[in-house]
Design an enzyme around this catalytic site. Structure first.
Site, PDB file in Angstrom:
ATOM      1  N   PHE A  80       0.657  -1.158  -0.095  1.00 35.27           N
ATOM      2  CA  PHE A  80       0.053  -0.034   0.134  1.00 35.27           C
ATOM      3  C   PHE A  80       0.784   1.117   0.002  1.00 35.27           C
ATOM      4  O   PHE A  80       0.413   2.450  -0.330  1.00 35.27           O
ATOM      5  CB  PHE A  80      -0.898  -0.180   0.949  1.00 35.27           C
ATOM      6  CG  PHE A  80      -0.320   0.334   2.597  1.00 35.27           C
ATOM      7  CD1 PHE A  80       0.343  -0.306   3.425  1.00 35.27           C
ATOM      8  CD2 PHE A  80      -0.317   1.668   2.968  1.00 35.27           C
ATOM      9  CE1 PHE A  80       1.079  -0.109   4.535  1.00 35.27           C
ATOM     10  CE2 PHE A  80       0.291   2.034   4.077  1.00 35.27           C
ATOM     11  CZ  PHE A  80       1.095   1.350   4.951  1.00 35.27           C
ATOM     12  N   LYS A  81       2.230   1.154   0.263  1.00 38.76           N
ATOM     13  CA  LYS A  81       2.999   2.398   0.371  1.00 38.76           C
ATOM     14  C   LYS A  81       2.926   3.003  -1.017  1.00 38.76           C
ATOM     15  O   LYS A  81       3.514   4.080  -0.985  1.00 38.76           O
ATOM     16  CB  LYS A  81       4.527   2.134   1.042  1.00 38.76           C
ATOM     17  CG  LYS A  81       4.149   1.754   2.509  1.00 38.76           C
ATOM     18  CD  LYS A  81       5.496   1.714   3.284  1.00 38.76           C
ATOM     19  CE  LYS A  81       5.563   1.688   4.807  1.00 38.76           C
ATOM     20  NZ  LYS A  81       4.889   0.228   5.056  1.00 38.76           N
ATOM     21  N   ASP A  82       2.754   2.225  -2.095  1.00 40.96           N
ATOM     22  CA  ASP A  82       2.836   2.885  -3.384  1.00 40.96           C
ATOM     23  C   ASP A  82       1.842   3.948  -3.255  1.00 40.96           C
ATOM     24  O   ASP A  82       1.873   4.942  -4.135  1.00 40.96           O
ATOM     25  CB  ASP A  82       2.343   1.901  -4.519  1.00 40.96           C
ATOM     26  CG  ASP A  82       3.532   0.894  -4.753  1.00 40.96           C
ATOM     27  OD1 ASP A  82       4.808   1.098  -4.709  1.00 40.96           O
ATOM     28  OD2 ASP A  82       3.182  -0.327  -5.042  1.00 40.96           O
TER      29      ASP A  82
END
Ligand SMILES: *Cc1c(COP(=O)(O)O)cnc(C)c1O
Length: 430
Positions: free
Chosen positions: A106-108
């Protein structure tokens, strides 16, 4: 849009200042001064929006005209290029898949949005912005991929030689272009102290527009609120929802709270931690006691001093349960985490990664009070060590964007832990 520092609510800054500074001068974290909730009718017709349209709506509601709509639309559309599908495992239990971005976690969302926003805010400046980031593995990959080829920005990533996984190293060292990987003959802490010193160095700050892509940056939090709306949109039954959020620094949870404050009709949030149980302990005893982190198999959540605690405290004081919101937190050990992986596979033929499994086990422990649960799945199972999955390792499907990496050539520059080595390198670029 104005933002205040958690350590001094009286000093307000604009979005540009908050994004370039990252941390306020008084070392506090930035929070939006106010949240204007959407009208209830917005939620009645939420299903008509695509994910990107919904992201734009959320930005407009938060930014209140600070960036014009056309530019904001371009920022969102360049950043949010993949979906966040909601998968129903059974009645009342869903998984929100947040791993469809380039680096499978999810850090994208945060890294890509921050890159686009910075590039926009930087467009009329005469100097390029140089992003410095120290990484122990995961963050560096998302930042490298998110900022790759973004105009007006150079990225320098410092990583400890031999101390990141081979796959993570490939994510940092194979892009080229505006991304440079410095391989430091030392530890993650050495990398971090070089970066910290760089920001304090007068000569460097005169010559370069230095900026940090650290996870405390408000530009990384804002886009993480988008998918809470997207999950709500996809649900058939929108009643009595509980979000279960695998948590380390509690950024993802804080973004969910932003969504709540923007009027999303969800009141229940449960933060799931591994054995680094600082927040569960805080909520049961009232004492906040940071500790050195404990290593676990959900290692992206091995945080002994969760940075967003300061934001949560500023938002709620010590009462995290009122008419508008109810935040709880529970901790899971590695054995339970591994059971969670096994059980979801056996029961639903659905393989989850260890971070998502922490969320699943916390769901099971609280099942009696959750009628409509959504577990945030923060990473794809193929990102992690196969041994974690034991006999299920053969069930992991490796996405193409990961398998393609293996064949690429690593390209890094070796430096020592001496600050002057780093400085010489940077000066030679400028
Ligand atoms: C960073 C990360 C987390 C923790 O998120 P926070 O916002 O720090 O709480 C959970 N899972 C994965 C896979 C991560 O990379």
């Amino acid at each position: 849009m104005k933002l205040y520092s958690t350590r001094n609510p009286n000093v307000l800054v604009d979005l540009e200042t908050a994004v370039f500074k990252g941390l306020a001068d008084d070392k506090g974290l930035y929070l939006p001064e106010k949240f204007i909730p959407f009208a209830p009718s917005f939620f009645d017709e939420i299903e008509k929006y695509s994910f990107q349209e919904l992201c734009l709506k959320v930005c407009e509601q938060l930014f209140q005209g600070e960036i014009n709509s056309n530019d904001l639309k371009a920022i969102v559309n360049n950043a949010i290029t993949f979906d966040a599908p909601l998968v129903k495992l059974e009645e009342g239990l869903h998984i929100l898949e947040l791993f469809h971005g380039p680096t499978l976690a999810f850090k994208d969302f945060g890294a890509r949005f921050m890159a686009q926003l910075l590039s926009y805010l930087n467009k009329d400046k005469d100097k390029k912005t140089t992003i410095l980031v120290a990484t122990s593995g995961d963050t560096g990959g998302a930042v490298a991929s998110g900022f790759f080829n973004v105009p007006n920005i150079d990225v320098i990533i410092l990583y400890p030689s031999g101390k990141v996984s081979p796959l993570q190293e490939k994510q940092l060292t194979t892009l080229g272009g505006n991304i440079t990987a410095l391989e430091v003959d030392g530890t993650f802490d050495d990398c971090q102290s070089i970066v910290k010193r760089a920001f304090l160095d007068n000569e460097l700050s005169k010559k370069f527009n230095l900026c940090s892509a650290n996870s405390i940056n408000i530009a990384r939090l804002i886009p993480q609120s988008f998918y809470y709306f997207e999950a709500y949109k996809q649900l058939e039954n929108k009643k009595d929802i509980t979000f279960i959020v695998p948590s380390g620094n509690f950024g993802n949870l804080t973004a969910g709270i932003f969504a709540n404050k923007l009027g999303l009709p969800v009141r229940n949030f449960i933060a799931a931690t591994n054995e680094n149980d600082i927040i569960p302990k805080y909520l049961s005893t009232g004492l906040f006691e940071p500790k050195p982190s404990i290593q676990t198999i959900s290692n992206a959540m091995d945080v002994g001093n969760p940075s967003n605690f300061e934001r949560l405290l500023s938002l709620f004081g010590s009462t995290w349960n009122n008419e508008e919101i109810n935040i709880e937190s529970y901790s899971i050990n590695d054995k339970e985490t591994q059971n969670g992986i096994k059980n979801t596979y056996n029961q639903y033929r659905y393989l989850i990664d260890p971070h998502t499994a922490v969320g699943y086990e916390v769901y099971l422990k609280n099942k009696n009070k959750i009628s409509n649960g959504i577990i945030l799945s923060t990473a794809h199972p193929s990102k992690f060590d196969k041994n974690i999955y034991a006999e299920l390792a053969s069930k992991i499907e490796i996405p193409e964007r990961l398998s393609n990496l293996e064949a690429l050539e690593k390209n890094s520059i070796n430096i020592s832990i001496e600050f002057n080595d780093f400085k010489d390198y940077l000066n030679s670029k400028g």
